[in-house]
Write a protein that holds these residues in place. Sequence first.
Motif, PDB file in Angstrom:
ATOM      1  N   GLY A  95      -8.838   3.424   4.980  1.00  0.00           N
ATOM      2  CA  GLY A  95      -9.635   4.772   5.482  1.00  0.00           C
ATOM      3  C   GLY A  95     -10.975   4.605   5.070  1.00  0.00           C
ATOM      4  N   ILE A  96     -11.576   3.821   4.592  1.00  0.00           N
ATOM      5  CA  ILE A  96     -12.803   3.300   4.208  1.00  0.00           C
ATOM      6  C   ILE A  96     -13.605   2.749   5.387  1.00  0.00           C
ATOM      7  CG2 ILE A  96     -14.199   2.352   2.537  1.00  0.00           C
ATOM      8  CD1 ILE A  96     -11.921   2.295   0.441  1.00  0.00           C
ATOM      9  N   ALA A  97     -14.820   3.072   5.548  1.00  0.00           N
ATOM     10  CA  ALA A  97     -15.732   2.572   6.432  1.00  0.00           C
ATOM     11  C   ALA A  97     -16.454   1.168   6.378  1.00  0.00           C
ATOM     12  CB  ALA A  97     -16.399   3.464   7.274  1.00  0.00           C
ATOM     13  N   GLU A  98     -17.186   1.399   5.124  1.00  0.00           N
ATOM     14  CA  GLU A  98     -18.223   0.411   4.983  1.00  0.00           C
ATOM     15  C   GLU A  98     -17.484  -0.570   4.117  1.00  0.00           C
ATOM     16  OE1 GLU A  98     -22.679  -0.246   2.642  1.00  0.00           O
ATOM     17  OE2 GLU A  98     -21.363   1.659   2.411  1.00  0.00           O
ATOM     18  N   SER A  99     -17.810  -1.952   4.387  1.00  0.00           N
ATOM     19  CA  SER A  99     -16.978  -3.164   3.490  1.00  0.00           C
ATOM     20  C   SER A  99     -17.543  -3.529   2.377  1.00  0.00           C
ATOM     21  CB  SER A  99     -16.938  -4.361   4.631  1.00  0.00           C
ATOM     22  OG  SER A  99     -16.132  -5.293   4.087  1.00  0.00           O
ATOM     23  N   THR A 100     -17.538  -2.810   1.243  1.00  0.00           N
ATOM     24  CA  THR A 100     -18.018  -2.879   0.081  1.00  0.00           C
ATOM     25  C   THR A 100     -17.099  -3.464  -1.119  1.00  0.00           C
ATOM     26  OG1 THR A 100     -17.255  -0.843  -0.896  1.00  0.00           O
ATOM     27  CG2 THR A 100     -19.460  -1.032   0.591  1.00  0.00           C
ATOM     28  N   SER A 101     -17.752  -4.152  -2.143  1.00  0.00           N
ATOM     29  CA  SER A 101     -16.591  -4.362  -3.080  1.00  0.00           C
ATOM     30  C   SER A 101     -15.342  -3.505  -3.613  1.00  0.00           C
ATOM     31  CB  SER A 101     -17.385  -4.897  -4.552  1.00  0.00           C
ATOM     32  OG  SER A 101     -18.489  -5.786  -4.106  1.00  0.00           O
ATOM     33  N   GLU A 102     -15.925  -2.133  -3.546  1.00  0.00           N
ATOM     34  CA  GLU A 102     -15.026  -1.069  -3.773  1.00  0.00           C
ATOM     35  C   GLU A 102     -13.887  -0.974  -2.731  1.00  0.00           C
ATOM     36  OE1 GLU A 102     -18.521  -0.606  -6.277  1.00  0.00           O
ATOM     37  OE2 GLU A 102     -18.405  -0.752  -4.182  1.00  0.00           O
ATOM     38  N   ALA A 103     -14.197  -1.066  -1.425  1.00  0.00           N
ATOM     39  CA  ALA A 103     -13.352  -1.106  -0.287  1.00  0.00           C
ATOM     40  C   ALA A 103     -12.484  -2.450  -0.479  1.00  0.00           C
ATOM     41  CB  ALA A 103     -14.112  -1.212   0.762  1.00  0.00           C
ATOM     42  N   HIS A 104     -12.948  -3.561  -0.855  1.00  0.00           N
ATOM     43  CA  HIS A 104     -12.057  -4.692  -1.116  1.00  0.00           C
ATOM     44  C   HIS A 104     -11.094  -4.442  -2.262  1.00  0.00           C
ATOM     45  CE1 HIS A 104     -15.579  -7.357   0.786  1.00  0.00           C
ATOM     46  NE2 HIS A 104     -15.055  -6.393   1.681  1.00  0.00           N
ATOM     47  N   GLN A 105     -11.644  -3.889  -3.415  1.00  0.00           N
ATOM     48  CA  GLN A 105     -10.481  -3.593  -4.346  1.00  0.00           C
ATOM     49  C   GLN A 105      -9.449  -2.500  -3.848  1.00  0.00           C
ATOM     50  OE1 GLN A 105     -10.132  -5.150  -7.175  1.00  0.00           O
ATOM     51  NE2 GLN A 105      -8.583  -3.940  -7.947  1.00  0.00           N
ATOM     52  N   ALA A 106     -10.050  -1.716  -3.181  1.00  0.00           N
ATOM     53  CA  ALA A 106      -9.091  -0.457  -2.475  1.00  0.00           C
ATOM     54  C   ALA A 106      -8.113  -1.240  -1.695  1.00  0.00           C
ATOM     55  CB  ALA A 106      -9.755   0.486  -1.990  1.00  0.00           C
ATOM     56  N   GLY A 107      -8.455  -2.103  -0.759  1.00  0.00           N
ATOM     57  CA  GLY A 107      -7.852  -2.791  -0.320  1.00  0.00           C
ATOM     58  C   GLY A 107      -6.559  -3.533  -0.860  1.00  0.00           C
ATOM     59  N   SER A 108      -7.192  -4.342  -1.580  1.00  0.00           N
ATOM     60  CA  SER A 108      -6.200  -5.259  -2.645  1.00  0.00           C
ATOM     61  C   SER A 108      -5.222  -4.364  -3.433  1.00  0.00           C
ATOM     62  CB  SER A 108      -7.000  -5.954  -3.563  1.00  0.00           C
ATOM     63  OG  SER A 108      -7.776  -6.891  -3.130  1.00  0.00           O
ATOM     64  N   GLU A 109      -5.715  -3.141  -3.772  1.00  0.00           N
ATOM     65  CA  GLU A 109      -4.761  -2.089  -4.531  1.00  0.00           C
ATOM     66  C   GLU A 109      -3.394  -1.661  -3.339  1.00  0.00           C
ATOM     67  OE1 GLU A 109      -6.693   0.747  -6.640  1.00  0.00           O
ATOM     68  OE2 GLU A 109      -7.882  -1.091  -7.893  1.00  0.00           O
ATOM     69  N   VAL A 110      -3.839  -1.542  -2.400  1.00  0.00           N
ATOM     70  CA  VAL A 110      -2.878  -1.104  -1.376  1.00  0.00           C
ATOM     71  C   VAL A 110      -2.086  -2.363  -1.020  1.00  0.00           C
ATOM     72  CG1 VAL A 110      -2.715  -0.654   1.054  1.00  0.00           C
ATOM     73  CG2 VAL A 110      -4.567   0.552  -0.028  1.00  0.00           C
ATOM     74  N   LEU A 111      -2.387  -3.428  -0.724  1.00  0.00           N
ATOM     75  CA  LEU A 111      -1.849  -4.834  -0.876  1.00  0.00           C
ATOM     76  C   LEU A 111      -0.842  -4.891  -2.041  1.00  0.00           C
ATOM     77  CD1 LEU A 111      -2.918  -8.044   0.386  1.00  0.00           C
ATOM     78  CD2 LEU A 111      -1.844  -7.974  -1.852  1.00  0.00           C
ATOM     79  N   VAL A 112      -1.262  -4.673  -3.139  1.00  0.00           N
ATOM     80  CA  VAL A 112      -0.380  -4.924  -4.309  1.00  0.00           C
ATOM     81  C   VAL A 112       0.669  -4.004  -4.419  1.00  0.00           C
ATOM     82  CG1 VAL A 112      -0.371  -4.717  -6.889  1.00  0.00           C
ATOM     83  CG2 VAL A 112      -2.105  -6.143  -5.849  1.00  0.00           C
ATOM     84  N   ASP A 113       0.304  -2.511  -4.132  1.00  0.00           N
ATOM     85  CA  ASP A 113       1.576  -1.433  -3.941  1.00  0.00           C
ATOM     86  C   ASP A 113       2.569  -1.708  -3.034  1.00  0.00           C
ATOM     87  OD1 ASP A 113      -0.032  -0.362  -6.030  1.00  0.00           O
ATOM     88  OD2 ASP A 113      -1.108   1.141  -4.756  1.00  0.00           O
ATOM     89  N   LEU A 114       2.246  -2.463  -2.032  1.00  0.00           N
ATOM     90  CA  LEU A 114       3.365  -2.969  -0.819  1.00  0.00           C
ATOM     91  C   LEU A 114       4.032  -3.959  -1.136  1.00  0.00           C
ATOM     92  CD1 LEU A 114       0.824  -2.898   2.189  1.00  0.00           C
ATOM     93  CD2 LEU A 114       2.749  -1.115   1.757  1.00  0.00           C
TER      94      LEU A 114
END
Length: 157
Positions: A95-114
Amino acid sequence: MRVGITGHRGLSTQVEEQVRALLVDQVSQYDPAELVGVSCIADGPDSWFAETVLQHGGRLEVVIPATEYRQGLPDWHHPVYDRLLSRAAGVHHTGIAESTSEAHQAGSEVLVDLVDELIAVWDGKPARGYGGTADVVAYAERTGVPVRVLWPEGASR
């Protein structure tokens, strides 16, 4: 078995060959009928893992860390990214628009949670920036997701 991937980008050709072989060896241990690989499909281990899962007969799910994520990847990787995304059985967004380090970590956390297990193509060193492989491994460890580290002996990045 749901298996995720995190790993260092920008590896040398020699290390790439070794990592690809390690990924083939690891993925071949899973039953293809039960394997779901989860990846952000960035250049490097993310896409090598995704390709290996599909070649093994598993299914692929993709996590997109940000709406602008693809644009931040190298232009030469866009065809690979697009091909893998088109083969995904499921796509997850932060749900994040800008591709930042924070977005990358958030994506990785979604991945880990799956996932049930995380493969980390990791040299064991601290992250070079927020959202790096070490941060993803630390998050997995905090949340109880087992981590399998793959790193060629004697390799450096």
